[in-house]
Enzyme design. Structure first.
Site, PDB file in Angstrom:
ATOM      1  N   CYS A   1      -3.315   7.641   2.535  1.00 16.06           N
ATOM      2  CA  CYS A   1      -2.044   6.908   2.675  1.00 16.06           C
ATOM      3  C   CYS A   1      -0.956   7.729   3.364  1.00 16.06           C
ATOM      4  O   CYS A   1       0.037   7.170   3.823  1.00 16.06           O
ATOM      5  CB  CYS A   1      -1.557   6.456   1.304  1.00 16.06           C
ATOM      6  SG  CYS A   1      -2.790   5.512   0.433  1.00 16.06           S
TER       7      CYS A   1
ATOM      8  N   HIS B   1       6.051   4.776   1.595  1.00 16.90           N
ATOM      9  CA  HIS B   1       4.733   4.160   1.478  1.00 16.90           C
ATOM     10  C   HIS B   1       4.832   2.999   0.486  1.00 16.90           C
ATOM     11  O   HIS B   1       5.309   3.167  -0.643  1.00 16.90           O
ATOM     12  CB  HIS B   1       3.731   5.208   0.985  1.00 16.90           C
ATOM     13  CG  HIS B   1       2.383   4.660   0.675  1.00 16.90           C
ATOM     14  ND1 HIS B   1       1.765   3.711   1.460  1.00 16.90           N
ATOM     15  CD2 HIS B   1       1.514   4.922  -0.350  1.00 16.90           C
ATOM     16  CE1 HIS B   1       0.588   3.411   0.941  1.00 16.90           C
ATOM     17  NE2 HIS B   1       0.422   4.129  -0.154  1.00 16.90           N
TER      18      HIS B   1
ATOM     19  N   ASN C   1      -0.653  -2.792  -0.839  1.00 21.84           N
ATOM     20  CA  ASN C   1      -0.772  -1.420  -0.334  1.00 21.84           C
ATOM     21  C   ASN C   1      -1.822  -1.381   0.784  1.00 21.84           C
ATOM     22  O   ASN C   1      -3.001  -1.631   0.532  1.00 21.84           O
ATOM     23  CB  ASN C   1      -1.172  -0.518  -1.515  1.00 21.84           C
ATOM     24  CG  ASN C   1      -1.366   0.930  -1.119  1.00 21.84           C
ATOM     25  OD1 ASN C   1      -1.428   1.269   0.061  1.00 21.84           O
ATOM     26  ND2 ASN C   1      -1.481   1.787  -2.114  1.00 21.84           N
TER      27      ASN C   1
END
Ligand code: ACO
Length: 318
Positions: free
Chosen positions: A108, A242, A272
């Site tokens: 990520c 994020h 996500n």
């Protein structure tokens, strides 16, 4: 380093929380209150290359550039359509780019790692105009019988084109070498000689450990990188984090004593999407006219590794 253009692409199928309850022991209320997620886009007949190509073309169009203007291509991806060749090689063929092309996998945190690599290539003169494409198909990695992970993720791609024009850019990267908290094991293959191998396993995550790590590291990284850039937290116009979980965003925001309008979010509708979350959010905000030349942006991501990345960059695009 300057951002010249942004683009993004999402699969067309919207998977709502209610639809998840048809095959999982979960509820819209549980998912919303723990994560803020209401729906996510999930691939059905799309592949990663197609999403990456659409995002790349949109970024080139936004920058008013042609594929031949890009002299370095970096893709951030956990699992490309083909493990070899890389997604970047497949993408350059489709997009009509002939330049060095490579994949980078920092989970990520990949967009932040790619920006830092791009900055180094620009500073040494090895590249003049780079494209970064973050493309992730998390629906291929998760175990769809594991309610504690599969409800969290979505699919999509985000892209930026950057050059080395004079601008503020300061980055900070970390990695802790922790494989146990967040991992995914692919099929080990069928070597008749291999004596022991970890069996294939969908994405595993110790949610509470990742939560604590994310809040403490993101808060620390942002304070550190903003300070190193000679700035105060209040001088930042927009914090792009994020997009993993609304509660993490809120926890970081309150620790930094910043107002909600400085922490835009799309996690409600996207879930996500690993390294693609920040470039997708950046593209959505760019197209909505949210940024103004001179705005100071602070970015922060965290993910498997455990890795983190943060940076400060000035928005210069008209
Ligand atoms: N629906 C209903 N119940 C569920 C679900 C679900 N989808 N998932 C788990 N539960 C249950 C568990 O089984 C457990 O039940 P039990 O008490 O009977 O054992 C209960 O809910 C609580 O489970 P916890 O895991 O303790 O739930 P928690 O409140 O910690 O929330 C969550 C889980 C949302 C994952 C949270 O830990 C979190 O946000 N962690 C951060 C995760 C993250 O952001 N990851 C992304 C970063 S890394 C990357 O991007 C790849």
């Amino acid at each position: 380093m300057r951002i010249l253009g942004t683009g993004s692409a999402l699969p067309k199928f919207t998977l709502t929380n209610d639809r998840l309850t048809e095959f999982l022991d979960t509820s819209d209320e549980w998912i919303r209150t723990r994560t803020g997620i209401q729906s996510r886009q999930i691939a059905t007949d799309e592949d990663l290359l197609g999403l990456a190509l659409s995002a790349a073309q949109a970024a080139l169009e936004d920058a008013r550039l042609e594929p031949g203007d890009v002299d370095y291509l970096i893709c951030s991806v956990i699992e490309p359509d083909t493990l070899t060749p890389s997604l970047a090689c497949a993408l350059q063929a489709e997009a009509g780019m002939s330049c060095p092309a490579m994949d980078l996998n920092c989970a990520c945190s990949g967009f932040l790692y790619a920006l830092d690599v791009a900055d180094s290539l620009l500073r040494t003169g090895k590249a003049k105009r780079l494209m970064i494409v973050c493309a992730e198909m998390m629906s291929r990695l998760v175990d769809w019988t594991d309610r504690s992970t599969c409800v969290l993720f979505g699919d999509g791609a985000g892209a930026v084109v950057v050059d080395g024009g004079e601008n503020l850019f300061r980055a900070r990267l970390t990695s802790e070498g922790n494989v146990g908290i967040l991992n995914h094991y692919p099929d080990p293959g069928n070597s008749p000689f291999l004596k022991s191998a970890h069996p294939a396993q969908g994405l595993y995550m110790d949610g509470q450990e990742v939560y604590k790590f994310a809040v403490s590291h993101s808060t620390h990284d942002l304070k550190q990188v903003i300070g190193e850039a000679g700035l105060e937290l209040d001088q930042i116009d927009c914090y792009l984090l994020h997009q993993a979980n609304k509660r993490i965003l809120e926890a970081v925001r309150t620790r930094l004593h910043q107002p909600p309008e400085k922490f835009p979010s799309n996690v409600e509708k996207r879930g996500n999407i690993s390294s693609a979350t920040i470039p997708i959010l950046m593209d959505e905000l760019n197209r909505a006219g949210r940024f103004h030349p001179g705005d100071l942006l602070a970015l922060s991501a965290f993910g498997a590794g455990l890795t983190t990345g943060a940076c400060v960059i000035r928005w210069t695009k008209e």
